[in-house]
Each structure stands twice: as structure tokens, then as C-alpha cells.
Design a protein around this motif. Structure first.
Motif, PDB file in Angstrom:
ATOM      1  N   ALA A  73      -5.006  -6.015  -0.882  1.00 52.91           N
ATOM      2  CA  ALA A  73      -5.873  -4.843  -0.768  1.00 52.91           C
ATOM      3  C   ALA A  73      -5.560  -4.061   0.512  1.00 52.91           C
ATOM      4  O   ALA A  73      -5.515  -2.826   0.521  1.00 52.91           O
ATOM      5  CB  ALA A  73      -7.341  -5.281  -0.787  1.00 52.91           C
ATOM      6  N   GLN A  74      -5.347  -4.843   1.604  1.00 54.08           N
ATOM      7  CA  GLN A  74      -5.003  -4.174   2.865  1.00 54.08           C
ATOM      8  C   GLN A  74      -3.675  -3.435   2.735  1.00 54.08           C
ATOM      9  O   GLN A  74      -3.535  -2.301   3.189  1.00 54.08           O
ATOM     10  CB  GLN A  74      -4.932  -5.207   3.990  1.00 54.08           C
ATOM     11  N   HIS A  75      -2.704  -4.103   2.071  1.00 52.23           N
ATOM     12  CA  HIS A  75      -1.413  -3.454   1.875  1.00 52.23           C
ATOM     13  C   HIS A  75      -1.541  -2.219   0.990  1.00 52.23           C
ATOM     14  O   HIS A  75      -0.851  -1.214   1.202  1.00 52.23           O
ATOM     15  CB  HIS A  75      -0.431  -4.433   1.252  1.00 52.23           C
ATOM     16  N   ALA A  76      -2.445  -2.310  -0.018  1.00 53.65           N
ATOM     17  CA  ALA A  76      -2.652  -1.149  -0.883  1.00 53.65           C
ATOM     18  C   ALA A  76      -3.217   0.022  -0.087  1.00 53.65           C
ATOM     19  O   ALA A  76      -2.812   1.177  -0.278  1.00 53.65           O
ATOM     20  CB  ALA A  76      -3.590  -1.518  -2.031  1.00 53.65           C
ATOM     21  N   GLU A  77      -4.156  -0.310   0.817  1.00 54.63           N
ATOM     22  CA  GLU A  77      -4.714   0.756   1.668  1.00 54.63           C
ATOM     23  C   GLU A  77      -3.645   1.335   2.576  1.00 54.63           C
ATOM     24  O   GLU A  77      -3.533   2.561   2.740  1.00 54.63           O
ATOM     25  CB  GLU A  77      -5.874   0.197   2.486  1.00 54.63           C
ATOM     26  N   LEU A  78      -2.845   0.414   3.167  1.00 54.08           N
ATOM     27  CA  LEU A  78      -1.765   0.888   4.027  1.00 54.08           C
ATOM     28  C   LEU A  78      -0.749   1.709   3.235  1.00 54.08           C
ATOM     29  O   LEU A  78      -0.218   2.705   3.736  1.00 54.08           O
ATOM     30  CB  LEU A  78      -1.073  -0.302   4.695  1.00 54.08           C
ATOM     31  N   LEU A  79      -0.508   1.260   1.969  1.00 52.43           N
ATOM     32  CA  LEU A  79       0.429   1.997   1.132  1.00 52.43           C
ATOM     33  C   LEU A  79      -0.105   3.399   0.829  1.00 52.43           C
ATOM     34  O   LEU A  79       0.647   4.380   0.828  1.00 52.43           O
ATOM     35  CB  LEU A  79       0.677   1.222  -0.166  1.00 52.43           C
ATOM     36  N   ALA A  80      -1.427   3.456   0.581  1.00 47.72           N
ATOM     37  CA  ALA A  80      -2.018   4.776   0.326  1.00 47.72           C
ATOM     38  C   ALA A  80      -1.895   5.675   1.550  1.00 47.72           C
ATOM     39  O   ALA A  80      -1.574   6.867   1.439  1.00 47.72           O
ATOM     40  CB  ALA A  80      -3.492   4.606  -0.063  1.00 47.72           C
ATOM     41  N   GLN A  81      -2.162   5.078   2.717  1.00 52.58           N
ATOM     42  CA  GLN A  81      -2.002   5.861   3.947  1.00 52.58           C
ATOM     43  C   GLN A  81      -0.552   6.282   4.147  1.00 52.58           C
ATOM     44  O   GLN A  81      -0.269   7.415   4.556  1.00 52.58           O
ATOM     45  CB  GLN A  81      -2.486   5.045   5.141  1.00 52.58           C
ATOM     46  N   ALA A  82       0.382   5.341   3.852  1.00 56.01           N
ATOM     47  CA  ALA A  82       1.800   5.673   4.004  1.00 56.01           C
ATOM     48  C   ALA A  82       2.200   6.782   3.023  1.00 56.01           C
ATOM     49  O   ALA A  82       2.957   7.690   3.385  1.00 56.01           O
ATOM     50  CB  ALA A  82       2.658   4.432   3.774  1.00 56.01           C
ATOM     51  N   ASN A  83       1.658   6.698   1.776  1.00 56.70           N
ATOM     52  CA  ASN A  83       1.954   7.762   0.811  1.00 56.70           C
ATOM     53  C   ASN A  83       1.416   9.108   1.276  1.00 56.70           C
ATOM     54  O   ASN A  83       2.061  10.145   1.096  1.00 56.70           O
ATOM     55  CB  ASN A  83       1.370   7.409  -0.556  1.00 56.70           C
ATOM     56  N   GLU A  84       0.218   9.056   1.879  1.00 60.52           N
ATOM     57  CA  GLU A  84      -0.354  10.305   2.391  1.00 60.52           C
ATOM     58  C   GLU A  84       0.508  10.876   3.513  1.00 60.52           C
ATOM     59  O   GLU A  84       0.775  12.083   3.554  1.00 60.52           O
ATOM     60  CB  GLU A  84      -1.779  10.036   2.892  1.00 60.52           C
ATOM     61  N   ARG A  85       0.940   9.963   4.412  1.00 64.31           N
ATOM     62  CA  ARG A  85       1.825  10.415   5.489  1.00 64.31           C
ATOM     63  C   ARG A  85       3.151  10.924   4.920  1.00 64.31           C
ATOM     64  O   ARG A  85       3.720  11.904   5.405  1.00 64.31           O
ATOM     65  CB  ARG A  85       2.075   9.289   6.487  1.00 64.31           C
ATOM     66  N   LEU A  86       3.635  10.209   3.884  1.00 66.40           N
ATOM     67  CA  LEU A  86       4.903  10.618   3.283  1.00 66.40           C
ATOM     68  C   LEU A  86       4.783  12.012   2.669  1.00 66.40           C
ATOM     69  O   LEU A  86       5.687  12.843   2.813  1.00 66.40           O
ATOM     70  CB  LEU A  86       5.312   9.597   2.209  1.00 66.40           C
ATOM     71  N   GLU A  87       3.640  12.262   1.983  1.00 73.44           N
ATOM     72  CA  GLU A  87       3.439  13.593   1.416  1.00 73.44           C
ATOM     73  C   GLU A  87       3.368  14.652   2.505  1.00 73.44           C
ATOM     74  O   GLU A  87       3.904  15.750   2.368  1.00 73.44           O
ATOM     75  CB  GLU A  87       2.164  13.603   0.575  1.00 73.44           C
ATOM     76  N   SER A  88       2.685  14.275   3.613  1.00 74.66           N
ATOM     77  CA  SER A  88       2.600  15.220   4.732  1.00 74.66           C
ATOM     78  C   SER A  88       3.981  15.483   5.315  1.00 74.66           C
ATOM     79  O   SER A  88       4.343  16.635   5.596  1.00 74.66           O
ATOM     80  CB  SER A  88       1.654  14.669   5.805  1.00 74.66           C
ATOM     81  N   GLN A  89       4.764  14.392   5.494  1.00 75.19           N
ATOM     82  CA  GLN A  89       6.115  14.551   6.020  1.00 75.19           C
ATOM     83  C   GLN A  89       6.988  15.354   5.047  1.00 75.19           C
ATOM     84  O   GLN A  89       7.807  16.182   5.460  1.00 75.19           O
ATOM     85  CB  GLN A  89       6.753  13.179   6.279  1.00 75.19           C
TER      86      GLN A  89
END
Length: 822
Positions: A285-301
Motif C-alpha cells: 500500500a505504501q509503495h502504491a502511494e509512492l507510485l501514485a506520487q511518482a506518477n504525479e511527479r512524472l506527469e508534472s515532469q
């Protein structure tokens, strides 16, 4: 099994301090051991039969091992470690044997009916499931001891092998306790299974448990939760075995407690893996949250990179496919080719105007060679839009092939810069550079001419220093000759022939003195007494003299500007210079001609000058003669027709006066002497002519200082004959001593340049300090810079230049002694 971040000891925790999970596991093991030990004395006592105990126990323990096996399978798929595979196989085997044991218990499902095996089957199944549970823990401990966290290369193949071996073990065990049951040793007689203890089978299980516990301690030191709680399960199994052997029969206290310990061991294993699964879930679950945050950062990047891609100053085009379709372009490329449909089209169709301009050929070359290519300053004629007019542009471009993992060409990346402005600027710069090179050549020629002039000036400077030194010694010699002639004339007043000879000799001395003065003028060492002059007044004063000098064959013409500025120069020396230049011009016109004199204002290097030009119509000079014209003693006239000092004297005088002089001459075109004299704002001073005064003496005391004994004697004799009291000294140091010893000295007559530590100027200062009313008269044939600076005498300095006549000495001395004290 590998350690994870959640299972490692906390930072800063000492090695001797137990972690919370270690304390919990230790307390659980101690509780099991203590309670079991307390019940050991009554283990053989009978306990009433509990009808639901055995089915509940068997169901619970079979379910615990089954669920544990399922969870261990998932954990093995996640980690791929050998240790998990051993635990999974042991749990499956134990669950299967426990199920078979449940079926072999009489009346467990059908009253007074045994569904599986014979009278020894149940006890031997007890032995095998205890052995399997103990064995799997032993294998886990051995695996962790030999290679902690060792992973299998192929999890699928390893699992299939383990499943095969586990299935085979279950089949062999069941065959052994059912079909071959009559062949098994008797260990159970009507519910009494003490024989399994006495035969050594149960102690063997206990030995295996203790060995597994020791290996687990050596491998892990119980530093992870899974190793610590597996240790608790081992302790529970050990005490299950121990109290079961102590009970000896079914329905004894030991039998009941053993069943509870066995179930507790299974539940510990189940709870441990449930906890691990929960931890894995939380981590997921923590990794999923981190993955969501990473995806958000990736979209921003991605958005940021897309913005940068669009805002990049250089153009970018990405081609893909066999026909080089345009996949993406940025705004810079759209600006370059104008507004038109590009993306999705083959590049030949999107930009048809590039056909025949080497663009498509480069793309084909890069596609075939799969090597990048750089083109600088590529000239293209582009249309700004599909219907726009052609416009020439220059670009720097890179064609970079995109090679896929299989080595095939996936596309071409084109990146470049529109350098049209830079190209045009470079062309303009090259044009200016060509012009600049021509200017440099002109300046180089000018510099060479300047260097030539500088070398010429340096040569004249060197000659000037030499001639100045010669003039000094020459003047001293002339002075000694002239002084002695004056003494001879005084001694032979009545002898007319002696007087005549002396007069002829003094005439020669004066000629030598004039020659020496000209040398000093060239060397810029003559003492000047400049004043403000108006050049038209100067020419007005010497006009008759100049006309007599050139004669009637030369016509004098004057072009003097009425607004000509005043100049600052020594009037007597200026007249000498003009006279010498006029005589030179006359000599250059043997058949007669015109000598034009012009005066006008001019500027040079920002400074104001008066330009005096003397232009003759004579024969002129070749370059080699003009280059040496200012050298002293250089003359093109015949022997006895000139000294060669006229132009050199003019050169020295003009330079010493702060001006400039040059010649403009060519054969057959005449010669022009150009003189620039510095302007002055002072008004021109009127010149007074002084009548020659008769020789007059006096009775004052005069101190004569000169390092030449002949000069001292000569001057002393002349001054004594005039009535003066004369003291003499050979050096400034000796003169200073006399100044201190004498009560009164009226005049100090001293040579300027003398050997010794003390200079003549310092001597003069001491004389004025010791005798406040004393007058000082300097004399020298070469003054250097002792009493003269910037070409003129220092203020308040009186100088009598050598050689001088008796009358000049008498007049200078008398004038000073008669004047008021300074």
C-alpha cells in the motif's frame, strides 16, 4: 530469508539490548516452557475425555498448516528464497499427514470405525507429522546457516520440484502406515504409546528439534521477527514432544497439553505469516502511494519537459517508420517552415520544396548508414507555409539515428538551429575584416615610417650627446686661448704687431666659439632665454639683413597671417636659425629663384602651434640626402663652402623650444622647411638694444672657482688688472671652506660642471647663506641640466658662456655687483 528494513534492529540500539519482538518471543517461549514444566509431574494422570477436543484440535491444526502453506507459497513467489520453499513443503506435508491421522483415529467420523489404516497407523502418523514439522524447521535453519537469503534462479521450476518431492513423501508415508502397517514396529498398545519413547523414535524428534533450534540461533541470532517466532514454534514443538512422551497414553494430562502445544506451534507459524503478509500488504500500500506520487511527479515532469521542448530555441523533428513520417515537431520548427500540417505526414510530402536541396539525401544516408551526421551552414530555400514565397535560410543541423534494442532503425531525431542572422553577420564581418586588413596594411606602412623617423631621431639624439660633450671641452680650450690672448694684449699695449696678431687669433677663437654654439644648439644644450614673440615683428627686424644675405638674384616673399599667434622662443637664437635657413635656401638656388616665407596658425595632436614655412624653388634633395640633412657636419656643398651645421642647429633649437621641424623636398621641386613653434598667450615683449659699455673695474672681493688651473689663473689676472681682490679655488669643497673663512666676499664666479661631491648649485646656496649680500655668476661651456631645465635658464641664474672676452667678463661682473642684492 532476507532481512528487510522493517526487520532490522533500530538505529542506535546496542547489541546487548533486546528488541521488542525479541522480548515478546522470549516471553512466549518462557511461558510455554514454564507452564509445560509445571505440568510435567502430573503428565501421566488421566483426564476425562472431552468429546469435541480431538475433532476441534485436528481441524484447527490441519487448517493452520494448510493456511500457512498457502501463505508461504505467496511469500516464496515474492522472495524466491530456498528457506521459504522448505517451510512450504514441510507445511503441506504436515497438513496432509495430520489429515490422514485424523482419518485414522477410531470413531473420529464414524463411531467405532477407523477410516484409514490399522492399530499402529495413528501413532506412526503422529511420529511422521512431528518429524515433518521438525524437519522443515531444521531445513529452514540449515538453509539460513549455509546461505542466508539465497534465491532460486527459476522459482517455477523449484516449486514444481518441491511439489513433486512433497507429494512423493506423502504417498510413501501413507503407503507405509496403511498397506505396510503390519510390518511396522508396535508402538501403541490400546492407547499406550510409551514404546515410541522407549524405542528412541520420539527422542530422535526431540534431538532434531534441538539441532534445528541451535542452527537457527547460529544463522540468525533471532534478529528478525520471523526467526524469533520460528524459534518459539520450535520450543512449543519440543515441549509438545516432551510432555507427550511424559504422558505416555491417550487422554492423559501430557497428551492433552502436547496437543495444545502442537496447535500452539502451528498457530504461531500461522500468526507469524499472517503478520508478514500484513507487513507486505502495508508495504505494498505504501509503495502504491509512492507510485501514485511518482506518477504525479512524472506527469508534472512530462508536462515541464513538453513545455521546455516547445520553448526550445532550436528546432526539433522526430521521424519514425519506413517512410520517415513526422511524429513530433516543436514550435521552433513550425516557425521555420510556417503554419502547415506536418505531424503524421511523410517528410517528403510535408516539405516538398526541399526536394533537390540535399535534405532528403542526408536523411536517406543516415537511414542506411545508421550513423549520425552534422551539417553546418546548410542553405535551404523554405516556404513560410504551403503557399508562401521561397525564403533563403541557413541552418546548423544534426541527424541522429534512433537505433532500437534489436539493432534496427526506429527513427531519426533531427535537431538544429536557424543561423541565418549569424551567417549574414559573418558575411558582413568578413567584408569588414577585408577592409580592416587593408587598413592594417596602411597602418603598418605608417608604423614603418614612424619607426624609421624614430630611429632617425634616436640617431640624432646620440650624435647630440656626443657633440655636446665635445663642445664642453672645446669651449674650455678656446677660453684658455682667448684669456691668454687678452693678457698678452694687456702686457704689450705698445706693440702694434703683437696687438694685430692677437686680434687675428681672437677672431679665430670667435669662429670656433660660434661653431661650438652651433653644436650645442644641435645637442639642445645651449642656454635659452625665451620670451613672447610675434613672428612678423621678428621678420620686420631682420628683413634687410636677410635681403643682403640672399642678394638680388633671390626674391623674398612673405605670407604672414594677420591673426598669427605669438610664440615663445629665444629671439636671438630664432634670428640665427632663420638666417641660416635663408642662406641654405639661397645656396640651393644658384641661378636665382623665389624664397617664400609663410606664417599661419595650426593644430597638431590637439596642441596649438604657429607654422613657419620657408619654401625655396631650388634644386631640392633626394631621399638619401633628406634623411641625413639634420646631421651635424653633413653637407653637399664643396669643401670650404659650409660647415654643415645650419640645419642641425635649427633642428636642435626647435626641439629645445618645444616645437617640431621637418623637410619636404624632392629633386627639382625645391625644399620646404616646416617649423612648428608652440603658441603662447603672453603679449610680445619689446626688444631693447644695449650699447656697448666701456670696460669698468672695482675694488670688491671675488671668489673664482674652476677645476682648470689655466682658466683660474687667466680669470684671476684679468679681474686683478681691473682692480678686484681675487680669491681662487679648484673645487666646490675648497670654495665652501673659503666662504666660511672669509669675512666678506662680494661675488662668487664659479664653473657649473666640476668634479667632487658638491655641485655648483649647492655651493651657491651655501654662499648665499654665509654671505647674504653675495652675487653669483655661473660660467660654463656645457651646462647639462645643472642651471638649465626644459631648454631655458633657471629663474634668477646669471650665466656667462665660455669662451668670453675680457670686455664681456668685466661687463657681466660689474653689472651684477652694481645691481641690488637678490
Amino acid at each position: 530469508m532476507t532481512q528487510t528494513a522493517s526487520t532490522l534492529p533500530r538505529a542506535g540500539q546496542t547489541a546487548g539490548k533486546l528488541l521488542p519482538f525479541q522480548r515478546q518471543a522470549l516471553l512466549a517461549a518462557l511461558a510455554i516452557a514454564l507452564l509445560t514444566a509445571l505440568l510435567m509431574p502430573i503428565a501421566a494422570h488421566k483426564w476425562p475425555a472431552i468429546p469435541s477436543f480431538l475433532p476441534s484440535y485436528q481441524t484447527a491444526i490441519i487448517g493452520a498448516y494448510s493456511v500457512a502453506a498457502y501463505l508461504l507459497y505467496g511469500y516464496f513467489k515474492q522472495t524466491g528464497t530456498y528457506a521459504m520453499l522448505y517451510l512450504w513443503g514441510g507445511s503441506v506435508y504436515t497438513a496432509a499427514i495430520l489429515l490422514a491421522q485424523f482419518l485414522s483415529v477410531p470413531g473420529a467420523f464414524v463411531p467405532n470405525v477407523r477410516l484409514l489404516g490399522g492399530g499402529q497407523t495413528t501413532s506412526w502418523l503422529w511420529f511422521f507429522w512431528h518429524l515433518s514439522a521438525t524437519g522443515m524447521l531444521f531445513c529452514y535453519a540449515l538453509a539460513e546457516l549455509r546461505a542466508p537469503g539465497l534465491r532460486v534462479a527459476d522459482t517455477g521450476a523449484a516449486f514444481r520440484r518441491c511439489l513433486s518431492w512433497t507429494g512423493a513423501a506423502v504417498v510413501v508415508t501413507l503407503l507405509g502406515v496403511t498397506r505396510f502397517e503390519p510390518l511396522l514396529p508396535v508402538v501403541d498398545v490400546a492407547g499406550d504409546f510409551n514404546r515410541i519413547t522407549h524405542s528412541g523414535y520420539a527422542p530422535f524428534i526431540q534431538a532434531v528439534i534441538m539441532a534445528a533450534l541451535a542452527m537457527l540461533w547460529r544463522a540468525t541470532r533471532f534478529k528478525t521477527p520471523i526467526s524469533a517466532w520460528i524459534g518459539v514454534a520450535m520450543v512449543a514443538l519440543a515441549f509438545d514432544n516432551a510432555i507427550t512422551m511424559a504422558g505416555g497414553t491417550r487422554l492423559s494430562v501430557g497428551w492433552y497439553v502436547g496437543r495444545i502445544n502442537a496447535l500452539l506451534a502451528a498457530l504461531v507459524m500461522l500468526g507469524l505469516y499472517l503478520k508478514e503478509i500484513n507487513r507486505v500488504y502495508l508495504r505494498a500500500a505504501q509503495h502504491a502511494e509512492l507510485l501514485a506520487q511518482a506518477n504525479e511527479r512524472l506527469e508534472s515532469q512530462h508536462a515541464r519537459l513538453l513545455s521546455l521542448f516547445e520553448q526550445a530555441p532550436g528546432f526539433v523533428v522526430v521521424l519514425g517508420g519506413d517512410h520517415c513520417h513526422i511524429q513530433i515537431v516543436n514550435a521552433a520548427f513550425a516557425r521555420l517552415v510556417g503554419a502547415r500540417l506536418l505531424v503524421g505526414l511523410p517528410i517528403r510530402k510535408a516539405l516538398p520544396e526541399l526536394e533537390g536541396q540535399h535534405w532528403f539525401e542526408l536523411i536517406d544516408s543516415v537511414s542506411h548508414s545508421k550513423r549520425p551526421h552534422v551539417e553546418n551552414g546548410m542553405k535551404l530555400v523554405l516556404r513560410r507555409g504551403p503557399d508562401g514565397a521561397g525564403e533563403t535560410r541557413y541552418i546548423d543541423v544534426l541527424f541522429q539515428p534512433n537505433i532500437g534494442a534489436d539493432g534496427a532503425l526506429a527513427g531519426i531525431f533531427i535537431q538544429g538551429q536557424d543561423v541565418t542572422e549569424q551567417h549574414l553577420a559573418r558575411v558582413e564581418l568578413e567584408r569588414h575584416q577585408t577592409h580592416l586588413e587593408s587598413l592594417v596594411r596602411e597602418r603598418t606602412r605608417s608604423l614603418e615610417e614612424t619607426q624609421t623617423a624614430l630611429m632617425h631621431a634616436q640617431k640624432l639624439e646620440a650624435i647630440g650627446k656626443l657633440t655636446g660633450g665635445v663642445a664642453h671641452d672645446f669651449n674650455n680650450v678656446l677660453h684658455i686661448i682667448n684669456g691668454n690672448l687678452d693678457l698678452i694684449k694687456m702686457l704689450a699695449v705698445a706693440n702694434a704687431k703683437v696687438q694685430e696678431r692677437c686680434q687675428l687669433a681672437q677672431t679665430a677663437v670667435r669662429r670656433g666659439a660660434k661653431l661650438s654654439a652651433q653644436l650645442l644648439a644641435f645637442a639642445r644644450k645651449q642656454p635659452l632665454q625665451p620670451s613672447a614673440l610675434k613672428l612678423d615683428d621678428v621678420f620686420e627686424g631682420i628683413d634687410l639683413l636677410l635681403k643682403r644675405a640672399v642678394g638680388e638674384r633671390v626674391e623674398m616673399r612673405y605670407e604672414i597671417a594677420p591673426d598669427a599667434w605669438n610664440v615663445e622662443a629665444d629671439p636671438q637664437q630664432l634670428e640665427n636659425v632663420i638666417l641660416n635657413l635663408v642662406l641654405n635656401a639661397s645656396d640651393a638656388m644658384p641661378e636665382g629663384g623665389v624664397l617664400a616665407v609663410s606664417v599661419a596658425n595650426t593644430l597638431r595632436d590637439g596642441a596649438e602651434y604657429v607654422h613657419l614655412a620657408l619654401r625655396d624653388s631650388g634644386v631640392g634633395m633626394p631621399e638619401e640626402v633628406k634623411a641625413r640633412a639634420f646631421e651635424p657636419f653633413f653637407s653637399t656643398k664643396g669643401v670650404g663652402k659650409g660647415t654643415g651645421l645650419g640645419l642641425s642647429m635649427a633642428y636642435g633649437f626647435v626641439k629645445q623650444s618645444g616645437g617640431h621641424i621637418d623637410l619636404d623636398s624632392a629633386p627639382g621641386a625645391g625644399t620646404t622647411v616646416n617649423i612648428l613653434l608652440p603658441r603662447t598667450d603672453e603679449a610680445a615683449s619689446a626688444r631693447k638694444s644695449e650699447a656697448a659699455a666701456p670696460v669698468q673695474g672695482g675694488d670688491e672681493t671675488i671668489l673664482v672657482v674652476d677645476d682648470e688651473a689655466e682658466i683660474r689663473d687667466n680669470v684671476g689676472a684679468m679681474l686683478t688688472q681691473l682692480g678686484y681682490k681675487v680669491l681662487s679655488a679648484a673645487s666646490a669643497d675648497a670654495a665652501a671652506a673659503m666662504l666660511e673663512a672669509q669675512e666678506r666676499i662680494d661675488l662668487l664666479f664659479t664653473d657649473v660642471i666640476m668634479p667632487g661631491a658638491m655641485s655648483s648649485t649647492v655651493l651657491a646656496e651655501r654662499a648665499r647663506a654665509r654671505h647674504p649680500g653675495i652675487r653669483v655668476l655661473f660660467t660654463s661651456g656645457y651646462t647639462e641640466n645643472a642651471v638649465m631645465h626644459n631648454g631655458r635658464l633657471d629663474e634668477g641664474v646669471n650665466l656667462l658662456s665660455k669662451p668670453y672676452a675680457r670686455e664681456e667678463l668685466a661687463a657681466a661682473v660689474r653689472k651684477l655687483l652694481s645691481a641690488k642684492a637678490a
